[in-house]
Write a protein that holds these residues in place. Structure first.
Motif, PDB file in Angstrom:
ATOM      1  N   UNK A 205      23.078 -18.781 -16.908  1.00  0.00           N
ATOM      2  CA  UNK A 205      24.001 -19.907 -16.902  1.00  0.00           C
ATOM      3  C   UNK A 205      25.296 -19.598 -16.147  1.00  0.00           C
ATOM      4  N   UNK A 206      25.387 -18.417 -15.541  1.00  0.00           N
ATOM      5  CA  UNK A 206      26.608 -18.027 -14.839  1.00  0.00           C
ATOM      6  C   UNK A 206      26.705 -18.737 -13.488  1.00  0.00           C
ATOM      7  N   UNK A 207      27.944 -19.057 -13.077  1.00  0.00           N
ATOM      8  CA  UNK A 207      28.179 -19.620 -11.748  1.00  0.00           C
ATOM      9  C   UNK A 207      29.169 -18.766 -10.964  1.00  0.00           C
ATOM     10  N   UNK A 208      29.394 -17.522 -11.415  1.00  0.00           N
ATOM     11  CA  UNK A 208      30.322 -16.616 -10.745  1.00  0.00           C
ATOM     12  C   UNK A 208      29.555 -15.763  -9.737  1.00  0.00           C
ATOM     13  N   UNK A 209      29.676 -16.118  -8.470  1.00  0.00           N
ATOM     14  CA  UNK A 209      28.944 -15.476  -7.380  1.00  0.00           C
ATOM     15  C   UNK A 209      29.723 -14.250  -6.892  1.00  0.00           C
ATOM     16  N   UNK A 210      29.191 -13.039  -7.125  1.00  0.00           N
ATOM     17  CA  UNK A 210      29.932 -11.827  -6.782  1.00  0.00           C
ATOM     18  C   UNK A 210      29.369 -11.078  -5.585  1.00  0.00           C
ATOM     19  N   UNK A 211      28.120 -11.374  -5.190  1.00  0.00           N
ATOM     20  CA  UNK A 211      27.520 -10.672  -4.053  1.00  0.00           C
ATOM     21  C   UNK A 211      26.347 -11.487  -3.528  1.00  0.00           C
ATOM     22  N   UNK A 212      26.050 -11.311  -2.234  1.00  0.00           N
ATOM     23  CA  UNK A 212      24.921 -12.005  -1.628  1.00  0.00           C
ATOM     24  C   UNK A 212      23.814 -11.016  -1.271  1.00  0.00           C
TER      25      UNK A 212
END
Length: 246
Positions: A205-212
Motif C-alpha cells: 500500500x506504499x506510494x513512497x518511490x525511493x528507487x527505480x
C-alpha cells in the motif's frame, strides 16, 4: 532491469497481479506488436500529473516521444498517453549511471494520484539509525513472469500485466539500492520489462518511490536487484527540472 548490469530489465518474479493497487505505475507501449503478441517494453511511474519517470536505457537513439498505458492489463486499443521522452543527458549507452528519463505529457493524466518522491538522503538516514537493514520494499512492473530454464537457455513469458512483489534490503551505496529476495518469506524480484519501474519503501500500500529498477546480477532474475536511488543529490538534479521535490 539489466541482467548482470548488461541487458534491459524484465518482469516481476514470484509476485502477484497488482490490479488497482498502484494505478500510477504504467507501461511504455511499443509502436508495433512484438513477436509474442505483447506491447509493453518497460515500466515507469507517474510522479506528477504530467510527468512519468522511467529508465533512460528504455529509449532508442534519438527517441523524442513515448506512449504510456496505465491499464493493469494492456490490450491493443486501450487508452495511451503520448508525451515528450527526455532522458538524463548525463546517461551514456554503456553505463548504468544517470539511468533516468521522463515522459512529459501536455496535459495532466486524469484520475491517477502520482507517487511520492523521497527527501534528500532519506535512505542514508535509515541506514545510519540501523532501520534500513530490516525494511522491505515493493517493486512493481510489467516485465517477464518467473523465467524457466530449458536446454541451457532462459525463457521469458510476458503478459502486459502489472504485477508486484516484496523484496528485502541487501546493500546501499552512494548511487544504488540493492535488494534481494528472501525465499523464506516468499519474496520475488524484478526481471526483463520491469526496467524503469518503482521500488516503493514499505508494503503493497506504499506510494513512497525511493528507487527505480535498473539491473540484476543474474540472467534468471532470481538474485540481487540493482536499483537507482532517487534520494541522492545527483538524481534530484535531474528530477528537479520537472517536478517539485520534497
Amino acid at each position: 532491469m539489466i541482467a548482470g548490469i548488461a541487458s534491459p530489465a524484465s518482469a516481476i518474479t514470484h509476485g502477484s497481479v497488482d490490479q488497482s493497487d498502484h494505478p500510477e505505475v504504467g507501461a511504455l507501449i511499443g509502436d508495433k506488436v512484438q513477436s509474442d503478441g505483447t506491447w509493453a517494453y518497460c515500466t515507469g511511474t507517474l510522479i506528477s500529473p504530467t510527468v512519468f519517470l522511467t529508465a533512460a536505457h528504455c529509449g532508442g537513439e534519438g527517441q523524442k516521444t513515448a506512449r504510456v498505458s496505465f491499464a493493469s492489463h494492456y490490450k491493443d486499443g486501450d487508452k495511451v498517453y503520448t508525451g515528450r521522452y527526455i532522458p538524463d543527458s548525463r546517461h551514456m549507452d554503456k553505463s548504468d549511471s544517470y539511468d533516468m528519463a521522463v515522459v512529459v505529457f501536455s496535459a495532466p493524466v486524469p484520475g491517477i494520484k502520482p507517487a511520492r518522491l523521497p527527501s534528500l538522503g532519506l535512505l542514508d538516514r535509515f541506514k545510519d539509525d540501523g532501520t534500513l537493514k530490516t525494511m522491505r520494499f515493493t517493486p512493481v512492473g510489467y516485465g517477464s513472469l518467473d523465467p524457466v530454464k530449458r536446454a541451457h537457455k532462459w525463457r521469458f513469458h510476458y503478459t502486459d500485466t502489472r504485477s508486484r512483489t516484496s523484496i528485502s534490503f541487501k546493500r546501499l551505496t552512494g548511487r544504488w539500492l540493492e535488494l534481494s529476495p528472501n525465499s523464506s518469506r516468499g519474496e520475488g524480484g524484478t526481471c526483463y520489462g520491469d526496467s524503469g519501474g518503482p521500488n516503493y519503501l514499505g508494503g503493497s500500500d506504499s506510494d513512497l518511490l525511493v528507487a527505480t529498477t535498473i539491473s540484476g546480477v543474474d540472467d534468471g532474475c532470481k538474485s540481487t536487484n540493482v536499483n537507482y536511488r532517487l534520494d541522492t543529490a545527483s538524481a534530484r538534479q535531474f528530477l528537479g527540472w520537472f517536478v517539485t521535490l520534497p
